[in-house]
Design a protein around this motif. Structure first.
Motif, PDB file in Angstrom:
ATOM      1  N   ARG A   7      51.607  77.984  35.052  1.00  0.00           N
ATOM      2  CA  ARG A   7      52.289  76.917  35.782  1.00  0.00           C
ATOM      3  C   ARG A   7      52.590  77.261  37.240  1.00  0.00           C
ATOM      4  O   ARG A   7      53.483  76.695  37.866  1.00  0.00           O
ATOM      5  CB  ARG A   7      53.589  76.476  35.085  1.00  0.00           C
ATOM      6  CG  ARG A   7      54.762  77.495  35.194  1.00  0.00           C
ATOM      7  CD  ARG A   7      55.772  77.236  34.136  1.00  0.00           C
ATOM      8  NE  ARG A   7      56.902  78.151  34.134  1.00  0.00           N
ATOM      9  CZ  ARG A   7      56.863  79.408  33.752  1.00  0.00           C
ATOM     10  NH1 ARG A   7      55.726  79.970  33.415  1.00  0.00           N
ATOM     11  NH2 ARG A   7      57.978  80.126  33.736  1.00  0.00           N
ATOM     12  N   LEU A   8      51.835  78.216  37.820  1.00  0.00           N
ATOM     13  CA  LEU A   8      52.033  78.534  39.227  1.00  0.00           C
ATOM     14  C   LEU A   8      51.298  77.556  40.112  1.00  0.00           C
ATOM     15  O   LEU A   8      51.631  77.373  41.271  1.00  0.00           O
ATOM     16  CB  LEU A   8      51.529  79.949  39.529  1.00  0.00           C
ATOM     17  CG  LEU A   8      52.277  81.056  38.821  1.00  0.00           C
ATOM     18  CD1 LEU A   8      51.727  82.395  39.230  1.00  0.00           C
ATOM     19  CD2 LEU A   8      53.756  80.984  39.139  1.00  0.00           C
ATOM     20  N   LEU A   9      50.261  76.952  39.542  1.00  0.00           N
ATOM     21  CA  LEU A   9      49.474  75.979  40.284  1.00  0.00           C
ATOM     22  C   LEU A   9      49.498  74.701  39.473  1.00  0.00           C
ATOM     23  O   LEU A   9      49.284  74.740  38.263  1.00  0.00           O
ATOM     24  CB  LEU A   9      48.028  76.444  40.351  1.00  0.00           C
ATOM     25  CG  LEU A   9      47.512  77.235  41.531  1.00  0.00           C
ATOM     26  CD1 LEU A   9      46.034  77.473  41.333  1.00  0.00           C
ATOM     27  CD2 LEU A   9      47.746  76.481  42.802  1.00  0.00           C
ATOM     28  N   ALA A  48      59.692  80.848  30.307  1.00  0.00           N
ATOM     29  CA  ALA A  48      59.745  82.243  30.763  1.00  0.00           C
ATOM     30  C   ALA A  48      60.089  83.196  29.623  1.00  0.00           C
ATOM     31  O   ALA A  48      59.924  84.398  29.754  1.00  0.00           O
ATOM     32  CB  ALA A  48      60.761  82.383  31.895  1.00  0.00           C
ATOM     33  N   LEU A 104      56.191  83.213  27.931  1.00  0.00           N
ATOM     34  CA  LEU A 104      54.968  83.503  28.658  1.00  0.00           C
ATOM     35  C   LEU A 104      55.304  84.225  29.962  1.00  0.00           C
ATOM     36  O   LEU A 104      56.169  83.782  30.703  1.00  0.00           O
ATOM     37  CB  LEU A 104      54.263  82.174  28.962  1.00  0.00           C
ATOM     38  CG  LEU A 104      52.969  82.216  29.726  1.00  0.00           C
ATOM     39  CD1 LEU A 104      51.863  81.661  28.860  1.00  0.00           C
ATOM     40  CD2 LEU A 104      53.087  81.404  30.989  1.00  0.00           C
ATOM     41  N   ALA A 105      54.655  85.359  30.186  1.00  0.00           N
ATOM     42  CA  ALA A 105      54.858  86.096  31.438  1.00  0.00           C
ATOM     43  C   ALA A 105      53.532  86.229  32.144  1.00  0.00           C
ATOM     44  O   ALA A 105      52.478  86.238  31.509  1.00  0.00           O
ATOM     45  CB  ALA A 105      55.439  87.470  31.136  1.00  0.00           C
ATOM     46  N   PHE A 106      53.586  86.324  33.460  1.00  0.00           N
ATOM     47  CA  PHE A 106      52.357  86.368  34.237  1.00  0.00           C
ATOM     48  C   PHE A 106      52.502  87.385  35.355  1.00  0.00           C
ATOM     49  O   PHE A 106      53.549  87.484  35.983  1.00  0.00           O
ATOM     50  CB  PHE A 106      52.087  84.979  34.840  1.00  0.00           C
ATOM     51  CG  PHE A 106      50.889  84.944  35.748  1.00  0.00           C
ATOM     52  CD1 PHE A 106      49.625  85.150  35.233  1.00  0.00           C
ATOM     53  CD2 PHE A 106      51.026  84.689  37.094  1.00  0.00           C
ATOM     54  CE1 PHE A 106      48.516  85.108  36.063  1.00  0.00           C
ATOM     55  CE2 PHE A 106      49.924  84.646  37.925  1.00  0.00           C
ATOM     56  CZ  PHE A 106      48.659  84.858  37.405  1.00  0.00           C
ATOM     57  N   ARG A 142      50.455  88.703  38.818  1.00  0.00           N
ATOM     58  CA  ARG A 142      49.340  88.511  39.742  1.00  0.00           C
ATOM     59  C   ARG A 142      48.773  89.838  40.214  1.00  0.00           C
ATOM     60  O   ARG A 142      49.358  90.885  40.007  1.00  0.00           O
ATOM     61  CB  ARG A 142      49.845  87.764  40.965  1.00  0.00           C
ATOM     62  CG  ARG A 142      49.519  86.325  40.972  1.00  0.00           C
ATOM     63  CD  ARG A 142      50.341  85.699  42.039  1.00  0.00           C
ATOM     64  NE  ARG A 142      49.882  86.116  43.349  1.00  0.00           N
ATOM     65  CZ  ARG A 142      48.949  85.464  44.026  1.00  0.00           C
ATOM     66  NH1 ARG A 142      48.393  84.400  43.518  1.00  0.00           N
ATOM     67  NH2 ARG A 142      48.583  85.848  45.221  1.00  0.00           N
ATOM     68  N   GLY A 188      62.952  91.535  34.743  1.00  0.00           N
ATOM     69  CA  GLY A 188      62.258  91.037  33.556  1.00  0.00           C
ATOM     70  C   GLY A 188      63.218  90.435  32.536  1.00  0.00           C
ATOM     71  O   GLY A 188      62.829  89.617  31.712  1.00  0.00           O
ATOM     72  N   MET A 211      58.024  95.373  34.346  1.00  0.00           N
ATOM     73  CA  MET A 211      58.863  94.183  34.419  1.00  0.00           C
ATOM     74  C   MET A 211      58.362  93.123  33.439  1.00  0.00           C
ATOM     75  O   MET A 211      59.154  92.490  32.728  1.00  0.00           O
ATOM     76  CB  MET A 211      58.857  93.627  35.844  1.00  0.00           C
ATOM     77  CG  MET A 211      59.640  92.341  35.988  1.00  0.00           C
ATOM     78  SD  MET A 211      59.598  91.675  37.650  1.00  0.00           S
ATOM     79  CE  MET A 211      58.093  90.752  37.594  1.00  0.00           C
ATOM     80  N   GLN A 249      60.124  91.477  29.982  1.00  0.00           N
ATOM     81  CA  GLN A 249      60.374  90.048  29.749  1.00  0.00           C
ATOM     82  C   GLN A 249      60.181  89.709  28.275  1.00  0.00           C
ATOM     83  O   GLN A 249      60.656  88.672  27.814  1.00  0.00           O
ATOM     84  CB  GLN A 249      59.423  89.239  30.641  1.00  0.00           C
ATOM     85  CG  GLN A 249      59.975  87.904  31.079  1.00  0.00           C
ATOM     86  CD  GLN A 249      59.026  87.204  32.044  1.00  0.00           C
ATOM     87  OE1 GLN A 249      58.357  87.838  32.854  1.00  0.00           O
ATOM     88  NE2 GLN A 249      58.963  85.888  31.959  1.00  0.00           N
TER      89      GLN A 249
END
Lengths: 317, 252
Positions: B49-51, B74, B77-79, B81, B99, B148, B152
């Motif tokens: 969901r960053l884009l 959150a 789901l963790a992401f 980059r 986290g 981190m 989470q």
């Protein structure tokens, strides 16, 4: 080994207190009731302005992830100047002076908040670099506002212009005591909101992607903080005029002297530093230089030296 | 389960992700591979969901990522980059503690501290925990960010090229760690990888993207074949069986 943030805050608070006491008492002669109310108003004004400038700058730098920006890049103070110019141009200086300052002030705050809201709605459509686009638009609009004000000031009635110029110069000597009450109210309201959402400031400072990944509604939070910043800028500009370099100075000083980047340490440090600089500087100005110069000149001179020093030492990243 | 339904993303007139539909099973390690510009990172960013996506829908355990509140997502789901630029001056421990933000809102409890210590230990960062991030090497910093994400404690972990900046020892360590998390804690790990042999040795499932489209998917045995790899990367490949792994060579 590592410096204790609370100890540093305590020292800063003591220095601020000393500056305030110095400001109230040094060279005091005559009736105390007069001195207390005269200097007290000034002191309250400076404390409020210092707090507003420091808080707005730190918050603005947090949402933009950039430590050399101040809210003035968004054209906030330029818009304030344009508003004043337009009011004087349309209604004339006599009418504006006759109007209740508090009413005028609230109108100005509303317009400034409306401006940031519109800017935000127009540009923050969720595209990737949109915050940078927002700032760029702010820069361009700021230039537009400044040029418009400059143009209008040239065609304005010369008598009106004098009144206008007086309103637009940054001065800590002529704090409008009528506005103090409503300013305290607004700043208090802003602080309460900031306190409530304060837990997200540190996460916002990690950048957009990390903040979203950690569950912060980045877009909404940015909007809320921008609105808070616009109120704070409004308050400080209305009370003393544009004084933006000052915010940059105290925010960066706070980042340097505090061992952590946590907002619950940095924000109080920046506010205390602002109060120390303003109140201490004004005391020096009144008692040592006998009003021979303006506080903003002293601050920008010292601040410029400080900045060059730290740039040379590579401490500002 | 992550369900990607007919997701597209366009920048101007360039279609970056073109109608991808894909189901990523729960559990295990999925590697997304493909040439540069295939839309791997963009697809992963949209799942996280960053884009915003131009069309389509992504469901994580039945939750639509575009509509679910950020903090609820959150915790699932963790992401991470590939490049993480940071202005603030933070210690490793500060970063890893973030986290726990979805759970504790900036006021870590004793339980949160336990998670932080365990994550620091997993990544071999316990000795570095009081160091500032800007005093670390690129690889150490990368591991701090992974710590981190581990902290989470989400069911789904997405990594965009986590092996960037890592030397051989730490790259192998990272893949073992991700594989271990997938296996021991039943996490679902999705990784964008460039090194085909890491994908071959560690992934349970490989998704291949090319030109913004889903090109192929399957087990390493299905994908790591000379004719298939050559069609993906437009390069000649040889595939060898070494100690039970399929290793692709393409250097000469």
């Amino acid at each position: 080994m590592r410096r204790n943030p609370l100890a540093i805050l305590a020292i800063l608070a003591l220095i601020a207190l000393a500056a305030a006491i110095g400001f109230m008492t040094i060279g005091a002669r005559g009736s105390w009731s007069f001195i207390l109310s005269f200097r007290g108003t000034k002191l309250l004004g400076m404390v409020l302005v210092g707090y507003a400038i420091a808080l707005s700058t730190v918050l603005f730098q947090t949402i933009t992830n950039n430590r050399i920006l101040t809210p003035s890049i968004m054209g906030f103070d330029a818009l304030y100047g344009l508003l004043q110019t337009l009011l004087v141009l349309v209604f004339g200086a006599a009418f504006i002076s006759g109007l209740d300052a508090r009413l005028l002030f609230l109108i100005e705050v509303t317009v400034m908040m409306g401006f940031s809201l519109i800017l935000f709605r127009l540009l923050f459509s969720g595209a990737l670099k949109s915050l940078h686009l927002l700032m760029l638009a702010g820069v361009v609009l700021g230039i537009l506002f400044r040029s418009l004000s400059g143009f209008l000031q040239r065609i304005i009635d010369p008598n009106d212009f004098l009144v206008l110029q007086d309103r637009l110069f940054a001065s800590f000597n002529s704090i409008d005591s009528q506005l103090l009450g409503v300013s305290f109210l607004l700043v208090g309201l802003v602080s309460a909101i900031a306190w409530r959402i304060g837990h997200s400031f540190d996460v916002m400072a990690l950048g957009r992607e990390t903040a979203i990944s950690l569950g912060v509604d980045h877009q909404r939070q940015t909007l809320v903080i921008l609105l808070l910043v616009s109120v704070l800028v409004c308050v400080s500009t209305a009370l003393v005029g544009p004084a933006t370099f000052f915010g940059l100075l105290v925010a960066n000083l706070a980042y340097i002297i505090m061992p952590t980047a946590k907002h619950r340490h940095v924000i109080p440090a920046a506010c205390l530093l602002a109060i120390i600089t303003l109140v201490g500087g004004q005391t020096l100005l009144e008692r040592v230089f006998a009003f021979n110069t303006a506080l903003s000149i002293i601050i920008e001179f010292a601040g410029g030296l400080f900045f060059i020093l730290f740039l040379l030492r590579g401490a500002i990243r | 389960m992550i369900e990607i339904r007919d997701v597209s993303k366009t920048y101007g007139s360039t279609v970056v992700v073109d109608g991808v539909s894909l189901t990523l099973p729960k559990g295990g390690l999925t590697a997304i591979i493909g040439p540069n510009g295939a839309g791997k990172s963009t697809l992963l960013s949209m799942v996280a969901r960053l884009l915003p996506m131009d069309s389509g829908q992504v469901m994580v355990d039945g939750l639509d990522v575009a509509r679910t509140p950020g903090d609820a997502l959150a915790r699932r789901l963790a992401f991470l980059r590939q490049d993480n630029h940071m202005v603030a001056r933070l210690t490793v421990r500060d970063l890893v503690t973030f986290g726990r933000y979805p759970y504790s809102r900036g006021r870590p409890t004793r339980e949160d501290q336990g998670h932080v210590e365990r994550a620091l230990g997993y990544l071999g960062l316990s000795d570095l925990s009081e160091r500032y991030l800007d005093e670390l090497s690129g690889g150490q910093r990368q591991r701090a960010f992974v710590a981190m994400v581990l902290c989470q404690d989400t069911d789904y972990m997405l990594f965009d090229e986590p092996l960037n900046n890592l030397d051989i020892r730490h790259a192998v360590g990272m893949m073992k760690l991700l594989k271990g998390a997938a296996k021991d804690f039943a996490k679902t790990v999705v990784v964008v990888l460039h090194d085909i042999n890491f994908a071959s040795c560690y992934a349970d499932h490989i998704v291949v993207m090319r030109d913004g489209k889903l090109f192929l998917q399957g087990t390493p045995d299905d994908i790591v074949r000379p004719e298939i790899l050559s069609s993906i990367y437009a390069t000649d490949f040889a595939v060898h069986d070494l100690d039970g792994h399929r290793i692709a060579t393409y250097f000469t």
